[in-house]
Design a protein around this motif. Structure first.
Motif, PDB file in Angstrom:
ATOM      1  N   GLY A  99      10.635  48.200 -25.075  1.00 27.80           N
ATOM      2  CA  GLY A  99       9.469  47.347 -24.914  1.00 27.80           C
ATOM      3  C   GLY A  99       9.064  47.124 -23.467  1.00 27.80           C
ATOM      4  N   SER A 100      10.044  46.853 -22.597  1.00 21.63           N
ATOM      5  CA  SER A 100       9.699  46.587 -21.195  1.00 21.63           C
ATOM      6  C   SER A 100       9.065  47.816 -20.557  1.00 21.63           C
ATOM      7  N   GLU A 101       9.631  48.980 -20.841  1.00 18.94           N
ATOM      8  CA  GLU A 101       9.049  50.218 -20.287  1.00 18.94           C
ATOM      9  C   GLU A 101       7.627  50.416 -20.802  1.00 18.94           C
ATOM     10  N   TYR A 132       6.551  36.375 -23.574  1.00 14.74           N
ATOM     11  CA  TYR A 132       7.617  37.241 -23.074  1.00 14.74           C
ATOM     12  C   TYR A 132       7.146  38.681 -23.193  1.00 14.74           C
ATOM     13  N   HIS A 133       7.207  39.398 -22.077  1.00 17.07           N
ATOM     14  CA  HIS A 133       6.756  40.788 -22.092  1.00 17.07           C
ATOM     15  C   HIS A 133       7.831  41.741 -21.594  1.00 17.07           C
ATOM     16  N   GLY A 134       9.041  41.248 -21.378  1.00 12.42           N
ATOM     17  CA  GLY A 134      10.118  42.139 -20.967  1.00 12.42           C
ATOM     18  C   GLY A 134      10.756  41.689 -19.669  1.00 12.42           C
ATOM     19  N   ASN A 135      11.817  42.373 -19.310  1.00 10.96           N
ATOM     20  CA  ASN A 135      12.647  41.928 -18.182  1.00 10.96           C
ATOM     21  C   ASN A 135      12.541  42.795 -16.935  1.00 10.96           C
ATOM     22  N   VAL A 242       5.261  44.475 -29.251  1.00  9.40           N
ATOM     23  CA  VAL A 242       6.630  44.996 -29.219  1.00  9.40           C
ATOM     24  C   VAL A 242       7.471  44.344 -30.314  1.00  9.40           C
ATOM     25  N   MET A 243       7.295  43.031 -30.493  1.00  8.89           N
ATOM     26  CA  MET A 243       8.108  42.330 -31.488  1.00  8.89           C
ATOM     27  C   MET A 243       7.360  42.132 -32.808  1.00  8.89           C
ATOM     28  N   CYS A 244       6.096  41.775 -32.739  1.00  8.05           N
ATOM     29  CA  CYS A 244       5.387  41.380 -33.967  1.00  8.05           C
ATOM     30  C   CYS A 244       4.719  42.554 -34.671  1.00  8.05           C
TER      31      CYS A 244
HETATM   32  C1  LIG Z   1       6.728  40.847 -26.998  1.00  7.39           C
HETATM   33  C2  LIG Z   1       7.803  41.572 -26.251  1.00  7.39           C
HETATM   34  N1  LIG Z   1       7.463  42.392 -25.258  1.00  7.39           N
HETATM   35  C3  LIG Z   1       8.391  43.094 -24.569  1.00  7.39           C
HETATM   36  C4  LIG Z   1       9.727  42.968 -24.852  1.00  7.39           C
HETATM   37  C5  LIG Z   1      10.754  43.748 -24.077  1.00  7.39           C
HETATM   38  O1  LIG Z   1      11.302  44.734 -24.876  1.00  7.39           O
HETATM   39  P1  LIG Z   1      12.719  45.400 -24.503  1.00  7.39           P
HETATM   40  O2  LIG Z   1      13.744  44.340 -24.638  1.00  7.39           O
HETATM   41  O3  LIG Z   1      12.849  46.519 -25.507  1.00  7.39           O
HETATM   42  O4  LIG Z   1      12.605  45.930 -23.121  1.00  7.39           O
HETATM   43  C6  LIG Z   1      10.136  42.110 -25.885  1.00  7.39           C
HETATM   44  C7  LIG Z   1      11.564  41.928 -26.205  1.00  7.39           C
HETATM   45  O5  LIG Z   1      11.962  41.010 -26.849  1.00  7.39           O
HETATM   46  C8  LIG Z   1       9.141  41.395 -26.591  1.00  7.39           C
HETATM   47  O6  LIG Z   1       9.477  40.547 -27.573  1.00  7.39           O
END
Ligand SMILES: Cc1ncc(COP(=O)(O)O)c(C=O)c1O
Length: 441
Positions: A99-101, A132-135, A242-244
């Motif tokens: 998701g982050s990538e 939340y969009h990733g780390n 990514v999640m929903c």
């Molecule tokens: C909405 C959303 N975007 C991005 C991410 C990041 O995904 P990843 O943990 O696979 O890098 C997450 C992870 O929980 C997420 O919920």
């Protein structure tokens, strides 16, 4: 003794030794109902034979080929499949490992799009608080969760955050859904004007907010208003599903239910269902055309983009969902889950809100229902619930900081699409017991 830097250094982790269907097993022989798929990942549950067979076949054929030399049949097939089922205007897919990538790549696509079309002054990203969009650094900068951002702030690019569309916390008493949707969306237009419309590149939002706030869907026509505002000011709409996404809410893409198509969409967790690490950006024709008619490339790339093993697993997961008509089950079991949560917690003195869509539900805990006063964060109620649930043979995804990154507690539920009524009933019963135990502790 471990040589892994685990998430929590002093936590004693059980060892996962196997999984079948809705259950995971640990090395002591204990079984757990996996009612959150980790973090809304395992949409087909565990050990699905058709996905495993597809992965075996792919491993026997081709595990890896670098994308600067080759494409692969399986990546092409997955892209064809995703584009055929995508919201209007989406024409291409870009495959990454999570998701982050995906979010990082989508942000760079938005930026490069404006460079290609001769608007290089567009650089500002607007997102929402408590998202939340990733780390990774770009994704973390875009996210609006204060706790996650705080210590890394000096490293983060400048971004801008408006209030989320979060009815339980932000809708005023007596305010209709339509009025609240209009007010929440107006915050975007106000911020675009404040920043200067010619400088704004993208608005980024989770269609249904997941990890940080606990399955918060948009109200009334909020997203349609957001789409209109983005169009009016030439701002790209990036929906983070990514999640929903990928069926979790009962439709393949959550935004289908809002009647909105984004310019860019990120997907990940349910795409591969945990069988392989994979994420993707789905991009619209206009972005593709800008690249194709401009520099002729997307200036990005990772070693593992379009990984054949990951694409094979994702294609198999998506094939099973379509073949077994599992989105119908998500809708039916989602309705059953909402009903059972309502029966068990509707009058609970410490459950303030039950919300969500499909098999993506959140339960928010409060000290006082009438004032919506959260529990003291020092109590770490969410962590206690997680522990008590595990002791009861249940895996759920509780989190603190629901309201502002510091206070509030919720539990996120994301059962697999293959679940039945008995599994939902057992989930709600065990969750009720876990919440009871955590509140007493
Ligand atoms: C909405 C959303 N975007 C991005 C991410 C990041 O995904 P990843 O943990 O696979 O890098 C997450 C992870 O929980 C997420 O919920």
């Amino acid at each position: 003794m471990t040589h892994i830097l685990h998430r929590q250094i002093n936590a004693a982790l059980s060892v996962a030794s196997g999984g079948k269907g809705i259950e995971l097993f640990d090395s002591n022989g204990r079984a757990y109902i996996d009612a959150s798929g980790g973090a809304a990942v395992s949409c087909l549950g565990h050990g699905h034979p058709d996905v495993i067979a597809a992965m075996h076949r792919q491993a026997d054929t081709l595990a890896y080929a670098h994308t600067s030399f080759f494409t692969s049949d399986v990546a092409e097939a997955l892209a064809d499949r995703l584009v055929a089922d995508a919201p209007a205007g989406i024409s291409h897919a870009y495959f990454v490992s999570g998701g982050s990538e995906a979010v990082e790549a989508a942000l760079k696509m938005a930026r490069q799009y404006f460079v290609e079309i001769g608007q290089p002054q567009r650089r500002n990203i607007i997102a929402r608080k408590q998202s939340y969009h990733g780390n990774t650094l770009g994704a973390l900068a875009t996210g609006g969760n204060e706790w996650r951002r705080a210590q890394f702030r000096p490293l983060l690019i400048e971004t801008h955050h408006i209030d989320p569309c979060f009815a339980y916390r932000f809708q005023e008493a007596g305010e209709s859904d339509e009025d609240y949707a209009a007010r929440a969306a107006q915050a975007l237009e106000d911020r675009i004007i404040e920043l200067g419309p010619e400088t704004v590149m993208a608005f980024v939002a989770e269609t249904v907010v997941g990890a940080t706030a606990g399955a918060v869907p948009p109200v009334a026509d909020y997203l349609r208003r957001i789409r209109d505002i983005c169009d009016r000011y030439g701002v790209l709409l990036l929906l983070d599903e990514v999640m929903c996404g990928m069926g979790r809410t009962g439709t393949l893409h959550a935004c289908e239910q809002d009647g909105v198509a984004p310019d860019l969409m990120t997907i990940a967790k349910g795409l591969g269902g945990g069988y392989q690490p994979i994420g993707a950006v789905l991009l619209s024709q206009k972005i593709f055309d800008a690249f194709a008619n401009g520099s002729g490339l997307f200036q990005h790339g990772h070693t593992y983009i379009c990984h054949p093993m990951a694409c094979a697993a994702a294609l198999a997961v998506q094939d099973v969902i379509a073949r077994d008509r599992l989105l119908d089950n998500v809708k039916a079991m989602g309705a059953h889950l909402a009903r059972r949560l309502g029966e068990r917690f509707g009058n609970h003195p410490h459950v303030g809100d039950i919300r969500g869509r499909g098999l993506f539900m959140g339960v928010e805990l409060v000290e006082d229902r009438s004032t919506k006063q959260p529990f003291d964060p020092k109590r770490k109620l969410h962590a206690r619930i997680k522990k008590a649930a595990m002791a009861n043979g249940l895996l759920v995804y509780p989190m603190g900081g629901t309201i502002d990154g510091a206070s509030g507690d919720h539990v996120l539920l994301a059962p697999p699409f293959i679940c039945d009524e008995a599994a939902i009933d057992a989930t709600v019963e065990r969750l009720g017991d876990a919440i009871g135990e955590a509140l007493r502790g």
